[in-house]
Design a protein around this motif. Structure first.
Motif, PDB file in Angstrom:
ATOM      1  N   GLY A 463      -4.402 -12.397  -1.652  1.00  0.00           N
ATOM      2  CA  GLY A 463      -4.420 -10.953  -1.876  1.00  0.00           C
ATOM      3  C   GLY A 463      -3.018 -10.427  -2.097  1.00  0.00           C
ATOM      4  N   ARG A 464      -2.906  -9.087  -2.067  1.00  0.00           N
ATOM      5  CA  ARG A 464      -1.598  -8.445  -2.201  1.00  0.00           C
ATOM      6  C   ARG A 464      -1.250  -7.752  -0.905  1.00  0.00           C
ATOM      7  NH1 ARG A 464       1.379  -8.214  -6.248  1.00  0.00           N
ATOM      8  NH2 ARG A 464       2.437  -6.292  -5.654  1.00  0.00           N
ATOM      9  N   LEU A 465       0.040  -7.816  -0.563  1.00  0.00           N
ATOM     10  CA  LEU A 465       0.500  -7.162   0.662  1.00  0.00           C
ATOM     11  C   LEU A 465       0.092  -5.701   0.698  1.00  0.00           C
ATOM     12  CD1 LEU A 465       4.089  -8.633   1.089  1.00  0.00           C
ATOM     13  CD2 LEU A 465       2.336  -8.591   2.867  1.00  0.00           C
ATOM     14  N   LYS A 466       0.311  -4.989  -0.414  1.00  0.00           N
ATOM     15  CA  LYS A 466       0.056  -3.553  -0.421  1.00  0.00           C
ATOM     16  C   LYS A 466      -1.436  -3.225  -0.457  1.00  0.00           C
ATOM     17  CE  LYS A 466       0.447  -2.964  -5.452  1.00  0.00           C
ATOM     18  NZ  LYS A 466       1.192  -2.291  -6.539  1.00  0.00           N
ATOM     19  N   ASP A 467      -2.290  -4.214  -0.785  1.00  0.00           N
ATOM     20  CA  ASP A 467      -3.725  -3.951  -0.870  1.00  0.00           C
ATOM     21  C   ASP A 467      -4.471  -4.272   0.417  1.00  0.00           C
ATOM     22  OD1 ASP A 467      -3.598  -3.039  -3.447  1.00  0.00           O
ATOM     23  OD2 ASP A 467      -4.174  -4.941  -4.373  1.00  0.00           O
ATOM     24  N   LEU A 468      -3.821  -4.937   1.373  1.00  0.00           N
ATOM     25  CA  LEU A 468      -4.510  -5.288   2.607  1.00  0.00           C
ATOM     26  C   LEU A 468      -5.090  -4.045   3.272  1.00  0.00           C
ATOM     27  CD1 LEU A 468      -2.440  -7.960   4.573  1.00  0.00           C
ATOM     28  CD2 LEU A 468      -4.771  -8.173   3.719  1.00  0.00           C
ATOM     29  N   VAL A 469      -6.331  -4.155   3.713  1.00  0.00           N
ATOM     30  CA  VAL A 469      -6.965  -3.081   4.471  1.00  0.00           C
ATOM     31  C   VAL A 469      -6.841  -3.444   5.952  1.00  0.00           C
ATOM     32  CG1 VAL A 469      -9.126  -1.861   4.951  1.00  0.00           C
ATOM     33  CG2 VAL A 469      -8.572  -2.566   2.603  1.00  0.00           C
ATOM     34  N   VAL A 470      -6.047  -2.668   6.684  1.00  0.00           N
ATOM     35  CA  VAL A 470      -5.798  -2.952   8.103  1.00  0.00           C
ATOM     36  C   VAL A 470      -6.433  -1.840   8.931  1.00  0.00           C
ATOM     37  CG1 VAL A 470      -4.074  -3.462   9.868  1.00  0.00           C
ATOM     38  CG2 VAL A 470      -3.611  -4.024   7.452  1.00  0.00           C
ATOM     39  N   VAL A 471      -7.493  -2.181   9.646  1.00  0.00           N
ATOM     40  CA  VAL A 471      -8.216  -1.207  10.464  1.00  0.00           C
ATOM     41  C   VAL A 471      -8.356  -1.771  11.870  1.00  0.00           C
ATOM     42  CG1 VAL A 471     -10.360   0.097  10.765  1.00  0.00           C
ATOM     43  CG2 VAL A 471      -9.451  -0.297   8.466  1.00  0.00           C
ATOM     44  N   ASP A 472      -7.986  -0.977  12.853  1.00  0.00           N
ATOM     45  CA  ASP A 472      -8.051  -1.392  14.256  1.00  0.00           C
ATOM     46  C   ASP A 472      -7.313  -2.705  14.492  1.00  0.00           C
ATOM     47  OD1 ASP A 472      -9.594   0.851  14.827  1.00  0.00           O
ATOM     48  OD2 ASP A 472     -11.472  -0.208  14.445  1.00  0.00           O
ATOM     49  N   GLY A 473      -6.193  -2.869  13.791  1.00  0.00           N
ATOM     50  CA  GLY A 473      -5.358  -4.054  13.993  1.00  0.00           C
ATOM     51  C   GLY A 473      -5.855  -5.314  13.321  1.00  0.00           C
ATOM     52  N   ARG A 474      -6.928  -5.212  12.542  1.00  0.00           N
ATOM     53  CA  ARG A 474      -7.480  -6.401  11.866  1.00  0.00           C
ATOM     54  C   ARG A 474      -7.250  -6.294  10.374  1.00  0.00           C
ATOM     55  NH1 ARG A 474     -13.520  -7.379  12.948  1.00  0.00           N
ATOM     56  NH2 ARG A 474     -12.982  -9.247  11.744  1.00  0.00           N
ATOM     57  N   ASN A 475      -6.871  -7.424   9.772  1.00  0.00           N
ATOM     58  CA  ASN A 475      -6.679  -7.476   8.321  1.00  0.00           C
ATOM     59  C   ASN A 475      -7.993  -7.768   7.623  1.00  0.00           C
ATOM     60  OD1 ASN A 475      -3.957  -7.132   8.749  1.00  0.00           O
ATOM     61  ND2 ASN A 475      -3.465  -9.308   8.568  1.00  0.00           N
ATOM     62  N   HIS A 476      -8.222  -7.076   6.505  1.00  0.00           N
ATOM     63  CA  HIS A 476      -9.382  -7.343   5.657  1.00  0.00           C
ATOM     64  C   HIS A 476      -8.898  -7.412   4.220  1.00  0.00           C
ATOM     65  CE1 HIS A 476     -12.209  -6.258   8.950  1.00  0.00           C
ATOM     66  NE2 HIS A 476     -11.274  -5.376   9.252  1.00  0.00           N
ATOM     67  N   TYR A 477      -9.303  -8.463   3.504  1.00  0.00           N
ATOM     68  CA  TYR A 477      -8.955  -8.573   2.098  1.00  0.00           C
ATOM     69  C   TYR A 477      -9.920  -7.727   1.283  1.00  0.00           C
ATOM     70  CZ  TYR A 477      -5.743 -12.319   3.246  1.00  0.00           C
ATOM     71  OH  TYR A 477      -4.692 -13.040   3.757  1.00  0.00           O
ATOM     72  N   PRO A 478      -9.403  -6.825   0.442  1.00  0.00           N
ATOM     73  CA  PRO A 478     -10.302  -5.911  -0.278  1.00  0.00           C
ATOM     74  C   PRO A 478     -11.300  -6.617  -1.178  1.00  0.00           C
ATOM     75  CG  PRO A 478      -8.047  -5.784  -1.129  1.00  0.00           C
ATOM     76  CD  PRO A 478      -7.988  -6.571   0.132  1.00  0.00           C
ATOM     77  N   GLN A 479     -10.920  -7.750  -1.755  1.00  0.00           N
ATOM     78  CA  GLN A 479     -11.855  -8.428  -2.641  1.00  0.00           C
ATOM     79  C   GLN A 479     -13.090  -8.932  -1.898  1.00  0.00           C
ATOM     80  OE1 GLN A 479      -8.702  -9.353  -2.114  1.00  0.00           O
ATOM     81  NE2 GLN A 479      -8.469 -11.574  -1.847  1.00  0.00           N
ATOM     82  N   ASP A 480     -12.922  -9.270  -0.605  1.00  0.00           N
ATOM     83  CA  ASP A 480     -14.092  -9.690   0.178  1.00  0.00           C
ATOM     84  C   ASP A 480     -15.064  -8.525   0.366  1.00  0.00           C
ATOM     85  OD1 ASP A 480     -13.036 -12.204   0.414  1.00  0.00           O
ATOM     86  OD2 ASP A 480     -12.225 -11.899   2.422  1.00  0.00           O
ATOM     87  N   ILE A 481     -14.517  -7.359   0.661  1.00  0.00           N
ATOM     88  CA  ILE A 481     -15.369  -6.171   0.823  1.00  0.00           C
ATOM     89  C   ILE A 481     -16.047  -5.832  -0.495  1.00  0.00           C
ATOM     90  CG2 ILE A 481     -15.365  -3.726   1.479  1.00  0.00           C
ATOM     91  CD1 ILE A 481     -12.756  -4.344   3.052  1.00  0.00           C
ATOM     92  N   GLU A 482     -15.305  -5.911  -1.580  1.00  0.00           N
ATOM     93  CA  GLU A 482     -15.857  -5.582  -2.899  1.00  0.00           C
ATOM     94  C   GLU A 482     -16.993  -6.529  -3.277  1.00  0.00           C
ATOM     95  OE1 GLU A 482     -11.455  -3.971  -4.219  1.00  0.00           O
ATOM     96  OE2 GLU A 482     -12.200  -5.883  -5.000  1.00  0.00           O
ATOM     97  N   GLN A 483     -16.827  -7.808  -2.981  1.00  0.00           N
ATOM     98  CA  GLN A 483     -17.907  -8.751  -3.287  1.00  0.00           C
ATOM     99  C   GLN A 483     -19.161  -8.431  -2.487  1.00  0.00           C
ATOM    100  OE1 GLN A 483     -16.745 -12.989  -3.426  1.00  0.00           O
ATOM    101  NE2 GLN A 483     -14.628 -12.274  -3.516  1.00  0.00           N
ATOM    102  N   THR A 484     -18.999  -8.017  -1.247  1.00  0.00           N
ATOM    103  CA  THR A 484     -20.157  -7.682  -0.413  1.00  0.00           C
ATOM    104  C   THR A 484     -20.915  -6.485  -0.974  1.00  0.00           C
ATOM    105  OG1 THR A 484     -19.153  -8.581   1.591  1.00  0.00           O
ATOM    106  CG2 THR A 484     -20.871  -6.933   1.895  1.00  0.00           C
ATOM    107  N   VAL A 485     -20.206  -5.414  -1.318  1.00  0.00           N
ATOM    108  CA  VAL A 485     -20.913  -4.211  -1.786  1.00  0.00           C
ATOM    109  C   VAL A 485     -21.519  -4.421  -3.172  1.00  0.00           C
ATOM    110  CG1 VAL A 485     -19.487  -2.701  -0.368  1.00  0.00           C
ATOM    111  CG2 VAL A 485     -18.833  -3.106  -2.733  1.00  0.00           C
ATOM    112  N   GLU A 486     -20.923  -5.284  -3.986  1.00  0.00           N
ATOM    113  CA  GLU A 486     -21.447  -5.495  -5.334  1.00  0.00           C
ATOM    114  C   GLU A 486     -22.728  -6.330  -5.347  1.00  0.00           C
ATOM    115  OE1 GLU A 486     -18.255  -6.982  -7.717  1.00  0.00           O
ATOM    116  OE2 GLU A 486     -17.279  -5.017  -7.872  1.00  0.00           O
TER     117      GLU A 486
END
Length: 581
Positions: A463-486
């Motif tokens: 992934g990209r440093l600036k694109d990381l989704v960090v919520v409640d101290g946990r890292n999430h790669y945006p492409q993983d979330i995008e694949q799930t919703v698609e």
């Protein structure tokens, strides 16, 4: 520790003094003469496209004429911007600037939708002494320049008279060849300064890695010539290797993706490249009747140059076109960026790209470990090994080498790495030439801003440093979330963008996506289902789900989803004002 030090064989090609793309054009014009150098398939007046061609001799003569005209209005080292559409004229203008000793600035015509601001900013940044355009775009260019704080000489290359050959000064290999503008939407465009040595090294690295050979292979591309990959594939590699170049407009591809595949079929030994979405787009849009006209068994390399490269996309593309003779091993996943001219690494020829299924939670925590049965998992496609350069994984803050299997920032060192950003000393110092310096070459390291990991000797981009989704101290790669919703039928494929915003209680996750065409799903129910799927699959609560009509999610000029533009448009209310439901 250099995590990936074993390069693709045969890619360390030297650059001689006095060489440039323009001098090599002269070499090939003398050697190949009346053989076709460049073809533009013009689809504006018909589905099949009208072929506009230039031989090597014709191209050389037209470049000579443009260079002579440029020398009347600008001196060596001044900038010459190219404002034109995809055409043989674009190739002439770009190479004419190089031959005249100017610094070329490959840009685009003012009519490109949604990019007027970027064009104006780039022109203001580089301050061109000349603008090269064509008769078709001349009027629009003149009107546009009247609103920009620059005053260049405008040259219509179609009206330039023929000129006799002259002896041009030999280019300094370490002088700037062109400025490659690159930017997210949250900052003004930055021009990467690329020298003749940089671009020739990378073009030759690409030719060696992709199996290019004069007389037996050709390049086929719909990628914009003002993009890093489009420029090297459509102009740079052909000049370095004496290859025929076949071009088409990006819009022609988006209107009918079969046009690209027909061009591949008609070009024996074709080498081409496209972002990941384009392969999925072909698989879903090319009809069975269109496949009857395809013969893809002679394709040499198809480069997938977008990260992430999705395993599902590779499978769909090859399932769709296996009956057309497409061989799985021609698919080559790669990694690159404009700051390194373009190409950094690529998978091995003759083998399908390697895929590894990693534990998703451990990967988000920064460690690449193969998934065990029953664990939440994500599959990554290898981007192979470096081509004539070095790659290391480092801590993005300290620059210290990462431990084996640890995710870190991808850093690159090699002759293809640019010299910095035009007029931006601070940004250049923070990105280019970072320690430790090579004791033999003096080269430092380029901080790419991309995250990756070395696994079994190959590079995997996470992934990209600036694109990381960090919520409640946990890292999430945006492409993983995008694949799930698609995966939901109400969502248009390849339309989702996941990003983080600052909320009252820290960062919050947002997903913007497009409604599937012809869907009758209740969007409120679909949004609820998407929240549940992301919660179950990622342990992440979505702050907002925004449905838009097809075509509304911001994209780059090559068609890729732009998370940065999505985030900016969400924050300023532009996207939420168009929300469906």
């Amino acid at each position: 520790m250099e995590t990936i030090s074993r390069p693709v064989p045969g890619t360390g090609v030297p650059v001689a003094a006095g060489e440039s793309f323009a001098t090599l054009l002269g070499h090939w014009a003398r050697r190949l003469g009346d053989r076709i150098a460049v073809t533009h398939l013009d689809h504006r007046d018909g589905a099949d496209g009208r072929a506009v061609t230039l031989t090597w001799r014709e191209l050389d003569e037209r470049v000579e004429a443009v260079a002579a005209r440029l020398s009347e209005v600008a001196g060596p080292g001044e900038r010459a911007a190219v404002l034109a559409g995809q055409s043989t004229g674009y190739v002439v203008a770009f190479l004419g600037a190089l031959r005249a000793g100017l610094v070329a600035v490959p840009l685009f015509a003012p009519g490109l939708p949604g990019h007027a601001g970027r064009l104006a900013a780039a022109l203001a940044d580089c301050g061109p002494s000349a603008v090269l355009t064509t008769a078709a775009e001349g009027e629009a260019v003149t009107r546009f320049l009247a609103e920009v704080p620059v005053d260049p000489a405008v040259i219509d290359i179609d009206a330039v008279p023929a000129a006799g050959a002259r002896d041009w000064p030999e280019p300094d290999p370490d002088a700037p060849a062109y400025l490659q503008y690159t930017s997210g939407s949250t900052r003004s465009p930055a021009g990467v300064v690329l020298t003749h040595r940089n671009v020739l090294a990378n073009a030759r690295q690409a030719c060696a890695a992709y199996g290019a050979e004069s007389g037996t292979t050709s390049t086929v591309s719909w990628l914009p010539l003002f993009h890093d990959m489009g420029l090297i594939l459509g102009i740079g590699a052909p000049m370095a290797g004496g290859l025929e170049s076949v071009l088409m407009d990006p819009l022609a591809f988006l209107e009918r993706p079969a046009r690209w595949l027909r061009a591949l079929s008609a070009s024996p030994g074709a080498i081409s490249a496209a972002p990941n979405f384009a392969y999925a787009y072909c698989a879903s849009r090319v009809t069975e009747s269109e496949k009857d006209y395809l013969e893809l068994s002679r394709v040499v390399s198809l480069i997938n140059g977008s990260e992430p490269v999705l395993p599902s996309t590779i499978a769909k593309f090859h399932d769709a076109f296996a009956a057309c003779g497409l061989r799985p091993e021609v698919h080559r996943s790669s990694y690159g960026l404009a700051e390194a001219t373009v190409l950094v690494s690529v998978t091995e020829a003759g083998k399908p790209p390697r895929q590894v299924t990693f534990d998703r939670a451990r990967l988000a925590a920064g460690y690449a470990e193969p998934a065990t049965p029953g664990a939440s998992a994500t599959t990554l496609v290898s981007c192979g090994r470096p081509v004539g350069q070095r790659v290391r994984i480092a801590d993005p803050v300290t620059g210290q080498p990462a431990e084996p299997g640890e995710v870190g920032e991808i850093r690159v060192s090699g002759p293809n790495v640019g010299r910095g950003y035009w007029g931006r000393a601070a940004a250049s110092a923070a990105t280019f030439g970072l320690p430790p310096l090579d004791p033999d070459t003096g080269e430092g390291w380029l901080a790419t801003g991309d995250l990756g990991v070395e696994f079994d000797g190959e590079l995997y981009v996470t992934g990209r440093l600036k694109d990381l989704v960090v919520v409640d101290g946990r890292n999430h790669y945006p492409q993983d979330i995008e694949q799930t919703v698609e995966e939901h039928p109400a969502v248009r494929p390849h339309s989702a963008a996941a990003f983080a915003i600052d909320g009252d209680d820290g960062e919050a996750a947002v997903v913007v996506l497009e409604r599937a065409k012809d869907t009758e799903a209740d969007l409120a129910e679909a949004a609820s289902a998407l929240r549940a799927a992301v919660s179950a699959g990622h342990g992440l609560r979505l702050h907002d789900v925004v449905f838009l009509v097809p075509g509304e999610v911001p994209r780059t000029s090559s068609g890729k989803i732009s998370r940065a533009r999505c985030r900016a448009s969400y924050l300023d209310g532009a996207l939420t004002a168009r929300r469906l439901g």
